[in-house]
Design a protein around this motif. Structure first.
Motif, PDB file in Angstrom:
ATOM      1  N   LEU A 139      -0.774   4.937  22.997  1.00 46.88           N
ATOM      2  CA  LEU A 139       0.518   4.743  22.348  1.00 46.88           C
ATOM      3  C   LEU A 139       0.457   5.004  20.852  1.00 46.88           C
ATOM      4  O   LEU A 139       1.377   5.557  20.276  1.00 46.88           O
ATOM      5  CB  LEU A 139       1.019   3.313  22.596  1.00 46.88           C
ATOM      6  CG  LEU A 139       1.701   3.050  23.940  1.00 46.88           C
ATOM      7  CD1 LEU A 139       2.045   1.578  24.064  1.00 46.88           C
ATOM      8  CD2 LEU A 139       2.947   3.907  24.095  1.00 46.88           C
ATOM      9  N   HIS A 140      -0.650   4.597  20.228  1.00 53.49           N
ATOM     10  CA  HIS A 140      -0.769   4.783  18.781  1.00 53.49           C
ATOM     11  C   HIS A 140      -0.692   6.245  18.364  1.00 53.49           C
ATOM     12  O   HIS A 140      -0.490   6.545  17.206  1.00 53.49           O
ATOM     13  CB  HIS A 140      -2.090   4.197  18.270  1.00 53.49           C
ATOM     14  CG  HIS A 140      -2.118   2.710  18.234  1.00 53.49           C
ATOM     15  ND1 HIS A 140      -1.171   1.969  17.580  1.00 53.49           N
ATOM     16  CD2 HIS A 140      -2.982   1.833  18.777  1.00 53.49           C
ATOM     17  CE1 HIS A 140      -1.445   0.692  17.725  1.00 53.49           C
ATOM     18  NE2 HIS A 140      -2.534   0.567  18.453  1.00 53.49           N
ATOM     19  N   HIS A 141      -0.886   7.138  19.315  1.00 51.50           N
ATOM     20  CA  HIS A 141      -0.906   8.556  18.952  1.00 51.50           C
ATOM     21  C   HIS A 141       0.397   9.271  19.277  1.00 51.50           C
ATOM     22  O   HIS A 141       0.464  10.481  19.195  1.00 51.50           O
ATOM     23  CB  HIS A 141      -2.073   9.252  19.647  1.00 51.50           C
ATOM     24  CG  HIS A 141      -3.398   8.772  19.162  1.00 51.50           C
ATOM     25  ND1 HIS A 141      -3.932   9.174  17.955  1.00 51.50           N
ATOM     26  CD2 HIS A 141      -4.270   7.894  19.691  1.00 51.50           C
ATOM     27  CE1 HIS A 141      -5.081   8.568  17.772  1.00 51.50           C
ATOM     28  NE2 HIS A 141      -5.313   7.774  18.809  1.00 51.50           N
TER      29      HIS A 141
ATOM     30  N   ALA B 293       9.000   0.262  22.706  1.00 50.33           N
ATOM     31  CA  ALA B 293       8.629  -1.141  22.842  1.00 50.33           C
ATOM     32  C   ALA B 293       7.437  -1.465  21.944  1.00 50.33           C
ATOM     33  O   ALA B 293       7.200  -2.607  21.585  1.00 50.33           O
ATOM     34  CB  ALA B 293       8.295  -1.448  24.303  1.00 50.33           C
ATOM     35  N   HIS B 294       6.708  -0.439  21.597  1.00 54.39           N
ATOM     36  CA  HIS B 294       5.472  -0.651  20.838  1.00 54.39           C
ATOM     37  C   HIS B 294       5.660  -0.549  19.321  1.00 54.39           C
ATOM     38  O   HIS B 294       5.260  -1.434  18.575  1.00 54.39           O
ATOM     39  CB  HIS B 294       4.421   0.370  21.287  1.00 54.39           C
ATOM     40  CG  HIS B 294       3.256   0.503  20.351  1.00 54.39           C
ATOM     41  ND1 HIS B 294       2.257  -0.445  20.285  1.00 54.39           N
ATOM     42  CD2 HIS B 294       2.952   1.425  19.413  1.00 54.39           C
ATOM     43  CE1 HIS B 294       1.378  -0.087  19.352  1.00 54.39           C
ATOM     44  NE2 HIS B 294       1.787   1.039  18.804  1.00 54.39           N
ATOM     45  N   PHE B 295       6.300   0.503  18.848  1.00 53.56           N
ATOM     46  CA  PHE B 295       6.154   0.820  17.424  1.00 53.56           C
ATOM     47  C   PHE B 295       6.821  -0.156  16.448  1.00 53.56           C
ATOM     48  O   PHE B 295       6.324  -0.306  15.324  1.00 53.56           O
ATOM     49  CB  PHE B 295       6.531   2.284  17.124  1.00 53.56           C
ATOM     50  CG  PHE B 295       7.988   2.566  16.893  1.00 53.56           C
ATOM     51  CD1 PHE B 295       8.755   3.133  17.882  1.00 53.56           C
ATOM     52  CD2 PHE B 295       8.571   2.304  15.647  1.00 53.56           C
ATOM     53  CE1 PHE B 295      10.087   3.420  17.665  1.00 53.56           C
ATOM     54  CE2 PHE B 295       9.902   2.591  15.426  1.00 53.56           C
ATOM     55  CZ  PHE B 295      10.665   3.138  16.444  1.00 53.56           C
TER      56      PHE B 295
ATOM     57  N   ASP C 181       6.606  -3.198  16.299  1.00 51.78           N
ATOM     58  CA  ASP C 181       5.671  -4.278  15.985  1.00 51.78           C
ATOM     59  C   ASP C 181       4.313  -3.752  15.538  1.00 51.78           C
ATOM     60  O   ASP C 181       3.401  -4.525  15.312  1.00 51.78           O
ATOM     61  CB  ASP C 181       5.484  -5.177  17.219  1.00 51.78           C
ATOM     62  CG  ASP C 181       6.788  -5.852  17.601  1.00 51.78           C
ATOM     63  OD1 ASP C 181       7.550  -6.210  16.680  1.00 51.78           O
ATOM     64  OD2 ASP C 181       7.055  -5.980  18.814  1.00 51.78           O
ATOM     65  N   CYS C 182       4.184  -2.449  15.475  1.00 50.83           N
ATOM     66  CA  CYS C 182       2.904  -1.865  15.067  1.00 50.83           C
ATOM     67  C   CYS C 182       3.082  -1.285  13.671  1.00 50.83           C
ATOM     68  O   CYS C 182       3.879  -0.374  13.461  1.00 50.83           O
ATOM     69  CB  CYS C 182       2.468  -0.766  16.035  1.00 50.83           C
ATOM     70  SG  CYS C 182       0.977   0.111  15.505  1.00 50.83           S
ATOM     71  N   GLU C 183       2.333  -1.835  12.731  1.00 50.88           N
ATOM     72  CA  GLU C 183       2.524  -1.442  11.338  1.00 50.88           C
ATOM     73  C   GLU C 183       2.249   0.050  11.142  1.00 50.88           C
ATOM     74  O   GLU C 183       2.995   0.747  10.475  1.00 50.88           O
ATOM     75  CB  GLU C 183       1.593  -2.273  10.453  1.00 50.88           C
ATOM     76  CG  GLU C 183       2.147  -2.508   9.073  1.00 50.88           C
ATOM     77  CD  GLU C 183       1.293  -3.504   8.320  1.00 50.88           C
ATOM     78  OE1 GLU C 183       0.777  -3.127   7.259  1.00 50.88           O
ATOM     79  OE2 GLU C 183       1.117  -4.642   8.814  1.00 50.88           O
ATOM     80  N   ILE C 184       1.187   0.519  11.783  1.00 49.61           N
ATOM     81  CA  ILE C 184       0.806   1.926  11.620  1.00 49.61           C
ATOM     82  C   ILE C 184       1.875   2.845  12.207  1.00 49.61           C
ATOM     83  O   ILE C 184       2.395   3.732  11.531  1.00 49.61           O
ATOM     84  CB  ILE C 184      -0.545   2.203  12.318  1.00 49.61           C
ATOM     85  CG1 ILE C 184      -1.641   1.330  11.692  1.00 49.61           C
ATOM     86  CG2 ILE C 184      -0.920   3.680  12.213  1.00 49.61           C
ATOM     87  CD1 ILE C 184      -2.897   1.237  12.520  1.00 49.61           C
ATOM     88  N   CYS C 185       2.201   2.612  13.451  1.00 45.34           N
ATOM     89  CA  CYS C 185       3.161   3.504  14.110  1.00 45.34           C
ATOM     90  C   CYS C 185       4.544   3.405  13.464  1.00 45.34           C
ATOM     91  O   CYS C 185       5.243   4.405  13.340  1.00 45.34           O
ATOM     92  CB  CYS C 185       3.261   3.195  15.600  1.00 45.34           C
ATOM     93  SG  CYS C 185       1.757   3.608  16.498  1.00 45.34           S
ATOM     94  N   GLY C 186       4.944   2.190  13.062  1.00 42.48           N
ATOM     95  CA  GLY C 186       6.251   2.014  12.441  1.00 42.48           C
ATOM     96  C   GLY C 186       6.385   2.880  11.191  1.00 42.48           C
ATOM     97  O   GLY C 186       7.387   3.560  10.986  1.00 42.48           O
TER      98      GLY C 186
END
Ligand SMILES: [Zn+2]
Lengths: 234, 213
Positions: free
Chosen positions: A5-7, A27-29, A31-36
Motif C-alpha cells: 500500500l505504501h507504494h 482507507a490507508h493514506f 492515517d499514513c503520514e508518508i502516503c498522505g
C-alpha cells in the motif's frame, strides 16, 4: 499488503488504481503520514501535466451556473465521527425492522472500511449517516441488487447506496426520484462502480413519502421516463 | 474519436479577456492570478455564485482539457465537465488550502471523474462484447498548437527527462486514463514494473517541475 500500500500513492494520484485498490488505499493514506504527504505532492505534479487547456463551448457556462444555483453545497467538514454511535442512532421503524437492519448493515459494510477516507463523497456519506435524524430505507426490486436510500431532513441530504447493480450503457444513468404528494422530484443521478456498488449523495429535494429508481438518458430527465426498477415497498 | 480535432486551444481573445480581468483584480487588491483563484475559491465555498462564475472562467479550460483528453467524445466531455464543476461547487466549502492548490484540487476531481466515466462505459461495453479497448496505444503528445506556452515546454522537457518506460507508463496512465494493469498489458511488462515506473517517473517529474505555476 501494508508494505504494498505504501507504494501506491503515485498510481493513486494518476487514478491508475482499480476500484478495489483505490478503496484499500483510501482507507490507508489519510492515517499514513508518508502516503498522505505523497498524495498531495503527486496530485500537484499530476495537475502540472494538464497542459492542454481547451475552451469548453460557450453555452456550457450558463448551464453550469444554472445547475449550481439549484445545487446545495456540502457543509464544511464535520468532525470525524465514530461508527458505533451512528449504528445505534439508525432507528428502525418497526415493521421493516429486518430489512432496515439489513440496509444499514449494507451501508455500514460498504463505507465502514473507508472511514477517514479522503474521498469527499465518502466523508460526506459518513457525516450524513451520523446525523441524528437519519432514516434508512431499503428499496424493493427484482434481481440480486441490494439498494437502500438514507436521508436526513436536518442535513438536507440523501444518499443512495447499492451493491450488485447492473452496469448501464454509457448514454444511460440511474435516477433516484423522491416521491411525495406532488409526484416525483428528481434527486441523484448515478452509475455503479465496476463492481456494481454505488455510494452517491445528493440534495434532499423535500419531504419524501417514498423513493423510486429508473434508468434515464445521460444527463437525466425532468420526470421519470423509464420503468421503475426499485421503489419503496408498498 | 475524431472529436479532438474539432476542439480548439484556448483562444487569444479569451486570454486577453483574462489578462484584463487579472489587471482589474490586481488594481482592486494586490493579488496575482493564483491568489485570485484562492480568493474566488474561498468565496465560492461560502456560497458566492458570482465568485464561482469567476472560478469557472479561470479553470474551465483546464478542466475541459483534462476531460476531453480522457473521454475524447466532445458531447460526453461536455457532460463530464459540467458534472465536475457542479461537484466543485458542492465540495467547495470543504476545500482546504493546506491540502494542495486550488488548481490541483480541481484537476484531481476532473481527472478522476473523466477516468471513471471512461471505465464505467468500458465495463458496460465489455459485458456485451469483449471488445478490446480501441483507445490509442500511445497517448497523443501534448498539442503543438500552444507550444509558446513556457509551462508546457517545461512539462515536455520534464517528460523527456524520464526513461522511455517511465514516460510511457505516466502518459498512458494520466493522459490515456488507463489503470496500471492495462498499462502493463499495453507495454507488455509486469504489473509490478509499471507501478515502480509510474512512481519513479512521478518523483522525477515532481523534482523537475518543482512548485506549480
Ligand atoms: Zn502509507
Amino acid at each position: 499488503m501494508t508494505v504494498d500500500l505504501h507504494h501506491l500513492a503515485a498510481a493513486y494520484a494518476l487514478d491508475a488504481l482499480d476500484a478495489d485498490e483505490r478503496a484499500d488505499f483510501e482507507a490507508h493514506f489519510p492515517d499514513c503520514e508518508i502516503c498522505g504527504t505523497e498524495v498531495i505532492e503527486y496530485r500537484e505534479t499530476a495537475a502540472r501535466l494538464a497542459v492542454d487547456p481547451v475552451e469548453p463551448p460557450g453555452h456550457l457556462r450558463g448551464r453550469v451556473l444554472t445547475e449550481i444555483a439549484r445545487t446545495r453545497q456540502l457543509s464544511p467538514r464535520a468532525p470525524v465521527v465514530d461508527i458505533e454511535p451512528r449504528r445505534r442512532r439508525v432507528a428502525p421503524t418497526g415493521f421493516l425492522y429486518g430489512a432496515v437492519a439489513a440496509a444499514t448493515l449494507l451501508i455500514v459494510g460498504l463505507i465502514g472500511f473507508q472511514l477517514g477516507s479522503a474521498s469527499p463523497s465518502d466523508d460526506q456519506l459518513v457525516d450524513l449517516l451520523a446525523t441524528s435524524d437519519i432514516v434508512v430505507e431499503p428499496l424493493a426490486g427484482d434481481g440480486e441488487a441490494a439498494v437502500s436510500v438514507a436521508w436526513s431532513a436536518g442535513s438536507g441530504e440523501v444518499a443512495v447506496v447499492a451493491s450488485g447493480l447492473d452496469q448501464l450503457a454509457g448514454d444511460r444513468v440511474y435516477a433516484l426520484w423522491m416521491l411525495d404528494a406532488g409526484g416525483a422530484t428528481r434527486s441523484v443521478l448515478f452509475r455503479p462502480d465496476d463492481d456494481g456498488t454505488v455510494r452517491e449523495l445528493g440534495e434532499l429535494p423535500g419531504r419524501p413519502t417514498g423513493w423510486g429508481i429508473t434508468v434515464e438518458p445521460a444527463g437525466g430527465s425532468p420526470q421519470p421516463t423509464g420503468e421503475i426498477l426499485f421503489a419503496t415497498a408498498a | 474519436m475524431s472529436g479532438v480535432s474539432s476542439v480548439r486551444p484556448i483562444s487569444a481573445s479569451r486570454r486577453r479577456r483574462r489578462e484584463q480581468r487579472d489587471r482589474v483584480a490586481d488594481a482592486a487588491a494586490p493579488l496575482g492570478p493564483t491568489a485570485e483563484v484562492d480568493t474566488l475559491m474561498l468565496a465560492a465555498g461560502r456560497g458566492d455564485e458570482a465568485a464561482f462564475a469567476g472560478l469557472y472562467d479561470q479553470l474551465a479550460p483546464l478542466v475541459h482539457g483534462i476531460v476531453l483528453r480522457a473521454v475524447r467524445d466532445p458531447a460526453r466531455s461536455e457532460e463530464v465537465t459540467q458534472e465536475v464543476f457542479v461537484e466543485v461547487w458542492r465540495l467547495a466549502p470543504r476545500y482546504e488550502a493546506g491540502r494542495g492548490s486550488v488548481r490541483s484540487w480541481v484537476a484531481t476531481i476532473a481527472h478522476r471523474r473523466a477516468v471513471d466515466r471512461v471505465r464505467s462505459e468500458q465495463s458496460a461495453r465489455d459485458r456485451d462484447q469483449r471488445e478490446t479497448d480501441r483507445r490509442d496505444l500511445t497517448a497523443p503528445p501534448p498539442d503543438e498548437a500552444v507550444e509558446n506556452d513556457l509551462d508546457r515546454q517545461r512539462v515536455r522537457r520534464a517528460l523527456g527527462s524520464l526513461t522511455e518506460l517511465q514516460r510511457q507508463a505516466v502518459e498512458l496512465a494520466y493522459y490515456g486514463g488507463h489503470a496500471y494493469r492495462e498499462v502493463a498489458v499495453l507495454l507488455d511488462v509486469a504489473e509490478g514494473t509499471v507501478k515502480t515506473r509510474i512512481r519513479d517517473g512521478l518523483i522525477r517529474l515532481r523534482d523537475e517541475l518543482g512548485e506549480g505555476p
